[in-house]
Write a protein that holds these residues in place. Structure first.
Motif, PDB file in Angstrom:
ATOM      1  N   VAL A  98      19.403 -83.088 -38.630  1.00 48.48           N
ATOM      2  CA  VAL A  98      18.175 -82.496 -38.091  1.00 48.48           C
ATOM      3  C   VAL A  98      17.704 -81.358 -38.997  1.00 48.48           C
ATOM      4  O   VAL A  98      16.500 -81.217 -39.251  1.00 48.48           O
ATOM      5  CB  VAL A  98      18.387 -82.023 -36.632  1.00 48.48           C
ATOM      6  N   GLY A  99      18.634 -80.574 -39.511  1.00 49.73           N
ATOM      7  CA  GLY A  99      18.275 -79.496 -40.432  1.00 49.73           C
ATOM      8  C   GLY A  99      17.618 -80.012 -41.685  1.00 49.73           C
ATOM      9  O   GLY A  99      16.615 -79.434 -42.170  1.00 49.73           O
ATOM     10  N   VAL A 100      18.118 -81.104 -42.231  1.00 48.65           N
ATOM     11  CA  VAL A 100      17.492 -81.722 -43.417  1.00 48.65           C
ATOM     12  C   VAL A 100      16.089 -82.185 -43.073  1.00 48.65           C
ATOM     13  O   VAL A 100      15.152 -81.991 -43.869  1.00 48.65           O
ATOM     14  CB  VAL A 100      18.364 -82.876 -43.955  1.00 48.65           C
ATOM     15  N   LEU A 105      10.108 -80.993 -43.500  1.00 50.28           N
ATOM     16  CA  LEU A 105       8.838 -80.760 -42.830  1.00 50.28           C
ATOM     17  C   LEU A 105       8.234 -79.414 -43.238  1.00 50.28           C
ATOM     18  O   LEU A 105       7.020 -79.206 -43.109  1.00 50.28           O
ATOM     19  CB  LEU A 105       9.005 -80.796 -41.317  1.00 50.28           C
ATOM     20  N   ALA A 106       9.072 -78.493 -43.703  1.00 52.92           N
ATOM     21  CA  ALA A 106       8.590 -77.138 -44.046  1.00 52.92           C
ATOM     22  C   ALA A 106       7.820 -77.124 -45.352  1.00 52.92           C
ATOM     23  O   ALA A 106       7.824 -77.934 -46.164  1.00 52.92           O
ATOM     24  CB  ALA A 106       9.762 -76.181 -44.122  1.00 52.92           C
TER      25      ALA A 106
END
Length: 106
Positions: A98-100, A105-106
């Protein structure tokens, strides 16, 4: 040697419930980010019934499995520790995935 509080926690039913609840929350976040369920059986359930029903089924099965395992006094603590450790590893992997996704998305 581990302190007794940590020994009692790592094989506890409360930890099992907490870890499974965290897994459901992280999985839901993954769904919101457009990710798919990694478990093929749960992916079929999500595709067939929708993510919310699949997560409800998943937490229900986790609670039932926990009740079966933790009610049996004849089972060694090793199985309980193995289940909790396994869920902890699953959560770590899911957090990385999820962090990846959030990073992209950032």
């Amino acid at each position: 040697m581990l302190p007794s509080a940590i020994k009692n926690l790592r094989d506890s039913f409360a930890l099992w419930l907490l870890l499974n609840s965290l897994d459901v929350a992280i999985t839901w976040l993954g769904f919101l980010l457009g990710m798919q369920e990694g478990n093929p059986f749960l992916r079929i359930a999500a595709d067939t019934y929708g993510p919310a029903i699949m997560l409800l089924m998943r937490i229900t099965l986790a609670v039932l499995l926990g009740i079966l395992v933790w009610k049996r006094e004849s089972l060694t603590f090793n199985l309980k520790i193995l289940l909790n450790t396994g869920m902890f590893v699953v959560i770590l992997v899911n957090c990385v995935l999820v962090g990846v996704q959030l990073w992209h998305l950032a």
